[in-house]
Design an enzyme around this catalytic site. Sequence first.
Site, PDB file in Angstrom:
ATOM      1  N   LYS A  13      28.430  44.181  12.907  1.00 53.67           N
ATOM      2  CA  LYS A  13      28.104  42.799  13.298  1.00 53.67           C
ATOM      3  C   LYS A  13      26.967  42.763  14.326  1.00 53.67           C
ATOM      4  O   LYS A  13      26.024  42.001  14.184  1.00 53.67           O
ATOM      5  CB  LYS A  13      29.309  42.100  13.938  1.00 53.67           C
ATOM      6  N   ARG A  88      37.695  34.505  17.299  1.00 49.38           N
ATOM      7  CA  ARG A  88      38.501  35.665  16.923  1.00 49.38           C
ATOM      8  C   ARG A  88      39.923  35.259  16.544  1.00 49.38           C
ATOM      9  O   ARG A  88      40.685  36.098  16.089  1.00 49.38           O
ATOM     10  CB  ARG A  88      38.565  36.627  18.117  1.00 49.38           C
ATOM     11  N   ARG A 127      28.809  56.453  16.600  1.00 46.32           N
ATOM     12  CA  ARG A 127      28.119  55.600  17.577  1.00 46.32           C
ATOM     13  C   ARG A 127      28.315  56.149  18.986  1.00 46.32           C
ATOM     14  O   ARG A 127      27.363  56.261  19.759  1.00 46.32           O
ATOM     15  CB  ARG A 127      28.676  54.178  17.475  1.00 46.32           C
ATOM     16  N   ARG A 139      31.313  52.593  26.052  1.00 47.20           N
ATOM     17  CA  ARG A 139      32.278  51.537  26.330  1.00 47.20           C
ATOM     18  C   ARG A 139      33.681  52.108  26.493  1.00 47.20           C
ATOM     19  O   ARG A 139      34.080  53.022  25.774  1.00 47.20           O
ATOM     20  CB  ARG A 139      32.276  50.535  25.170  1.00 47.20           C
ATOM     21  N   ARG A 150      42.388  47.586  18.404  1.00 47.33           N
ATOM     22  CA  ARG A 150      41.454  46.489  18.121  1.00 47.33           C
ATOM     23  C   ARG A 150      41.474  46.136  16.633  1.00 47.33           C
ATOM     24  O   ARG A 150      41.344  44.990  16.251  1.00 47.33           O
ATOM     25  CB  ARG A 150      40.035  46.886  18.561  1.00 47.33           C
TER      26      ARG A 150
END
Length: 300
Positions: A13, A88, A127, A139, A150
Amino acid sequence: MRIILLGPPGSGKGTQAQLLVQRYGIVQLSTGEMLRAAVAAGTPVGLKAKEIMASGGLVPDEVVVGIISDRIDQPDAKNGFILDGFPRTVPQAEALDELLKHKHLKLDAVIELRVNESALLNRVETRVAQMRERGEEVRLDDTPEVLTKRLASYRNQTEPLIHYYSERRKLSTIDGMMAIDEVTRAIHRQLLALGAVEPKTHAKSAAKAGPAKKAKASKKARKTAKKPAKTTKKPAKSAKKAAKTAVRGPKKTANKAGKKAARKTVKKAAKKAAPKTAKKAVKKGAKKAAKKVTKKRAKR
Ligand code: AMP
């Protein structure tokens, strides 16, 4: 243009949102980014969100709805925006509908990036590895454990939005497992089909202005990159990156267009020049022959 990007964490995204920002000149409104900035700045919102985010939970709806509402009112969002990571939950979607209605704004499309969940973990691991390689801060919620949480939260709380927007005829689903540029193209085609972008204006500006503008940008970026970094390292880095993208992007098109144009010009020139030259040559030859004859006659 106002669109929502839907998809689980790691679906791309953020990457797609950035590409759409460049392409359409709109802004990316990422609640995740805004919350991370609030955490870093230690604002009251940040203090509230910090623990929840680190554990992979969802920040209360009223907090994120408030952030988004304020952000949409900023002048840079007037041209349009991409909502990334918001809404969300169904209550957030309802609140968004309400606030857009209140602001007299319309949502153009909801793009769902559908991905294979088992591939997500791999993507996130890659990533994280790349960020570490670049020396960037990773992060707190980019760990396999938190990602699993998540993902579960996406499935339970965010996936119902697919039904919500499909019922309202706003949903377009795109295969998020394709290569990045293929996903971007598919999104663009979808936006064209929905009438959210104008085909002519965009196609023209992309073909005409695109390479030229980007070439200019790349020149500028290269200049900046060459200059010794006066302030921080960041501008030089981003300039290099900009130069890379600027060169990488339009290169093919520019080359193709250039070659085509060159071929055309050569052909045209050849066509034009050939008969003239031939005529000239014939004329010249005739003149010379005529002179010789006159000379010979004079001698006689
Ligand atoms: P993201 O960068 O979109 O993955 O978001 C990172 C974290 O920020 C999420 O795991 C949530 O804790 C929080 N967050 C971001 N957007 C929202 C939202 N719309 N509602 C609730 N929490 C959010």
